[in-house]
Design a protein around this motif. Structure first.
Motif, PDB file in Angstrom:
ATOM      1  N   MET A 142     -34.440 -18.944  15.809  1.00 43.63           N
ATOM      2  CA  MET A 142     -35.425 -18.700  14.755  1.00 43.63           C
ATOM      3  C   MET A 142     -36.379 -17.585  15.182  1.00 43.63           C
ATOM      4  O   MET A 142     -36.908 -17.609  16.284  1.00 43.63           O
ATOM      5  CB  MET A 142     -36.211 -19.982  14.464  1.00 43.63           C
ATOM      6  CG  MET A 142     -37.249 -19.824  13.363  1.00 43.63           C
ATOM      7  SD  MET A 142     -38.106 -21.381  13.032  1.00 43.63           S
ATOM      8  CE  MET A 142     -39.271 -20.817  11.798  1.00 43.63           C
ATOM      9  N   SER A 143     -36.592 -16.604  14.320  1.00 45.29           N
ATOM     10  CA  SER A 143     -37.447 -15.476  14.644  1.00 45.29           C
ATOM     11  C   SER A 143     -38.910 -15.824  14.414  1.00 45.29           C
ATOM     12  O   SER A 143     -39.256 -16.595  13.517  1.00 45.29           O
ATOM     13  CB  SER A 143     -37.079 -14.261  13.790  1.00 45.29           C
ATOM     14  OG  SER A 143     -35.787 -13.796  14.101  1.00 45.29           O
ATOM     15  N   LEU A 144     -39.756 -15.222  15.234  1.00 43.86           N
ATOM     16  CA  LEU A 144     -41.197 -15.363  15.075  1.00 43.86           C
ATOM     17  C   LEU A 144     -41.646 -14.342  14.044  1.00 43.86           C
ATOM     18  O   LEU A 144     -41.456 -13.133  14.230  1.00 43.86           O
ATOM     19  CB  LEU A 144     -41.881 -15.119  16.415  1.00 43.86           C
ATOM     20  CG  LEU A 144     -43.376 -15.442  16.495  1.00 43.86           C
ATOM     21  CD1 LEU A 144     -43.581 -16.958  16.506  1.00 43.86           C
ATOM     22  CD2 LEU A 144     -43.986 -14.826  17.743  1.00 43.86           C
ATOM     23  N   ARG A 145     -42.231 -14.801  12.947  1.00 38.38           N
ATOM     24  CA  ARG A 145     -42.652 -13.915  11.862  1.00 38.38           C
ATOM     25  C   ARG A 145     -44.005 -13.296  12.216  1.00 38.38           C
ATOM     26  O   ARG A 145     -45.001 -14.003  12.367  1.00 38.38           O
ATOM     27  CB  ARG A 145     -42.733 -14.685  10.536  1.00 38.38           C
ATOM     28  CG  ARG A 145     -41.380 -15.168  10.050  1.00 38.38           C
ATOM     29  CD  ARG A 145     -41.503 -16.021   8.793  1.00 38.38           C
ATOM     30  NE  ARG A 145     -42.086 -15.291   7.674  1.00 38.38           N
ATOM     31  CZ  ARG A 145     -41.415 -14.486   6.860  1.00 38.38           C
ATOM     32  NH1 ARG A 145     -40.113 -14.284   7.057  1.00 38.38           N
ATOM     33  NH2 ARG A 145     -42.021 -13.863   5.852  1.00 38.38           N
ATOM     34  N   ILE A 146     -44.017 -11.958  12.350  1.00 42.88           N
ATOM     35  CA  ILE A 146     -45.206 -11.244  12.808  1.00 42.88           C
ATOM     36  C   ILE A 146     -45.670 -10.245  11.758  1.00 42.88           C
ATOM     37  O   ILE A 146     -44.867  -9.486  11.200  1.00 42.88           O
ATOM     38  CB  ILE A 146     -44.919 -10.497  14.125  1.00 42.88           C
ATOM     39  CG1 ILE A 146     -44.625 -11.487  15.256  1.00 42.88           C
ATOM     40  CG2 ILE A 146     -46.099  -9.610  14.511  1.00 42.88           C
ATOM     41  CD1 ILE A 146     -44.220 -10.821  16.559  1.00 42.88           C
ATOM     42  N   ILE A 147     -46.974 -10.248  11.479  1.00 41.30           N
ATOM     43  CA  ILE A 147     -47.600  -9.167  10.722  1.00 41.30           C
ATOM     44  C   ILE A 147     -48.295  -8.280  11.734  1.00 41.30           C
ATOM     45  O   ILE A 147     -49.070  -8.756  12.570  1.00 41.30           O
ATOM     46  CB  ILE A 147     -48.613  -9.707   9.696  1.00 41.30           C
ATOM     47  CG1 ILE A 147     -47.885 -10.465   8.582  1.00 41.30           C
ATOM     48  CG2 ILE A 147     -49.433  -8.551   9.092  1.00 41.30           C
ATOM     49  CD1 ILE A 147     -48.824 -11.144   7.596  1.00 41.30           C
ATOM     50  N   PHE A 148     -48.029  -6.980  11.676  1.00 44.94           N
ATOM     51  CA  PHE A 148     -48.634  -6.031  12.603  1.00 44.94           C
ATOM     52  C   PHE A 148     -49.700  -5.231  11.875  1.00 44.94           C
ATOM     53  O   PHE A 148     -49.444  -4.656  10.818  1.00 44.94           O
ATOM     54  CB  PHE A 148     -47.580  -5.084  13.173  1.00 44.94           C
ATOM     55  CG  PHE A 148     -48.108  -4.157  14.234  1.00 44.94           C
ATOM     56  CD1 PHE A 148     -48.121  -4.552  15.560  1.00 44.94           C
ATOM     57  CD2 PHE A 148     -48.621  -2.903  13.904  1.00 44.94           C
ATOM     58  CE1 PHE A 148     -48.630  -3.707  16.552  1.00 44.94           C
ATOM     59  CE2 PHE A 148     -49.123  -2.055  14.872  1.00 44.94           C
ATOM     60  CZ  PHE A 148     -49.134  -2.458  16.208  1.00 44.94           C
ATOM     61  N   MET A 149     -50.893  -5.157  12.452  1.00 46.07           N
ATOM     62  CA  MET A 149     -52.000  -4.407  11.859  1.00 46.07           C
ATOM     63  C   MET A 149     -52.460  -3.331  12.832  1.00 46.07           C
ATOM     64  O   MET A 149     -52.901  -3.630  13.948  1.00 46.07           O
ATOM     65  CB  MET A 149     -53.158  -5.353  11.512  1.00 46.07           C
ATOM     66  CG  MET A 149     -52.759  -6.491  10.581  1.00 46.07           C
ATOM     67  SD  MET A 149     -54.147  -7.596  10.143  1.00 46.07           S
ATOM     68  CE  MET A 149     -55.070  -6.545   9.019  1.00 46.07           C
ATOM     69  N   GLY A 150     -52.334  -2.071  12.430  1.00 44.64           N
ATOM     70  CA  GLY A 150     -52.722  -0.969  13.304  1.00 44.64           C
ATOM     71  C   GLY A 150     -52.784   0.328  12.522  1.00 44.64           C
ATOM     72  O   GLY A 150     -52.175   0.447  11.452  1.00 44.64           O
ATOM     73  N   THR A 151     -53.490   1.314  13.066  1.00 45.91           N
ATOM     74  CA  THR A 151     -53.644   2.601  12.388  1.00 45.91           C
ATOM     75  C   THR A 151     -53.468   3.778  13.338  1.00 45.91           C
ATOM     76  O   THR A 151     -52.705   4.701  13.069  1.00 45.91           O
ATOM     77  CB  THR A 151     -55.034   2.689  11.715  1.00 45.91           C
ATOM     78  OG1 THR A 151     -55.161   1.628  10.764  1.00 45.91           O
ATOM     79  CG2 THR A 151     -55.213   4.029  11.015  1.00 45.91           C
TER      80      THR A 151
END
Length: 333
Positions: A1-10
């Motif tokens: 099972m994959s770890l669901r990640i939201i990435f926040m960066g600029t």
């Protein structure tokens, strides 16, 4: 099972971390959140952030909210059902609703050894303060400014040849590597977050253009650190002062109304060396030849070996002196 990640960066600092997370098995980057496109350059053409450009190459979904606190944006994140949110140089403060949203919380990659240098410019201030080393911290975010619990840290020395750019690039890679090694152990419960030490905390305020001005009454080492810390932005600078504009290029020289109508031109200083020198008048040019331009300081002297006049290109001291008048005895200020 994959770890669901939201990435926040600029900023570019975040790109190695995004690249790493997108390439590792067991991680699924379900969205990339970055700042809205902004006008840049002389023509003010709208350009995407470094993170958006990378996300497009990786074919990842992109979100660009004007304000991260907007309820519609928070709802969009909630629908993605993230297990974890990773934040690297994003540029907006996150609401408590976002911090509480993922199962494992929000992790931040911060380029200092917290609690030292919380805030906007930890890389520059580590060099400005003549620190022998700095590093990266993986922190579980809370509502404070870089005050969350520490999961992992790694150190790197600050070398004499380092500028904020070279140190930035090294810390970006170290941060990505540390992040990739920390997340699996954290989600498996193998890492117990540690409270930040109450002692030794400091704040690294945002750098302004005026921070680049060199005060020649300061010791040469302090000025040398300032040049390295503010390269490439905003750049260290000083002014060449003249009694008259006669025989000078009009475009180079300007009257400064705040300094009694003094005639001066801006010189950007890119590279310099500390020189042991007897006590001399601060700002006075002591030597100007193919080896560099030696300027008196409050303690010792500084040899300028790379510089640029306003509107010109970056030159070695020898190249600069071949086409510009800068004589022993003149003042910089």
């Amino acid at each position: 099972m994959s770890l669901r990640i939201i990435f926040m960066g600029t900023a570019p600092l975040a790109c190695p971390s995004l690249q790493t997370l997108a390439s590792l098995r067991g991680f699924e980057v379900v969205a990339v959140v970055t700042q809205p496109d902004k006008p840049k350059g002389r023509e003010l053409k709208t350009q995407p952030s470094a993170v958006k450009q990378l996300a497009q190459k990786l074919n990842l979904p992109i979100l660009q909210p004007a304000k991260a606190r907007d309820e519609s944006f928070v709802s969009a994140l909630r629908e993605l059902k993230p297990d974890l949110i990773v934040v690297v140089a994003y540029g907006q403060i996150l609401s408590q609703a976002i911090l509480d949203l993922p199962k494992f919380g929000c992790l931040n990659v911060h380029t200092s050894l917290l609690p030292k240098y919380r805030g906007a410019a930890p890389i520059q201030w580590a060099i400005l303060d003549d620190q022998p080393e700095t590093g990266v911290t993986i922190m579980k975010m809370d509502a404070g400014l870089d005050t969350g619990d520490i999961l992992a840290q790694t150190k790197t020395p600050i070398h004499a040849h380092d500028t904020s750019q070279t140190l930035h690039d090294r810390l970006a890679i170290l941060g990505a590597e540390l992040l990739a090694g920390t997340i699996p152990d954290f989600v498996e419960g193998k890492i117990i977050p540690q409270k930040q030490a109450k002692e030794g905390g400091s704040y690294a305020r945002k750098i302004s253009k005026e921070d680049g001005r060199l005060n020649w009454t300061e010791p040469a080492r302090k000025l040398w650190n300032r040049i390295r810390a503010l390269t490439p932005w905003p750049g260290a600078f000083t002014f060449q002062v003249s009694e008259t504009r006669k025989s000078r290029e009009p475009a180079d020289w300007k009257v400064c109304p705040t300094r009694g109508g003094e005639i001066q031109r801006l010189l950007k200083i890119w590279q310099a060396e500390i020189v042991e020198w007897p006590v001399s008048e601060p700002g006075k040019i002591l030597q100007a030849d193919k080896n560099g331009i030696v300027v008196g300081c409050g303690e010792n002297a500084l040899r300028i070996v790379g510089l640029q006049r306003e509107g010109g290109r970056r030159l070695t001291a020898q190249e600069f002196l071949a086409g510009n008048v800068l004589s022993v005895g003149e003042k910089l200020g």
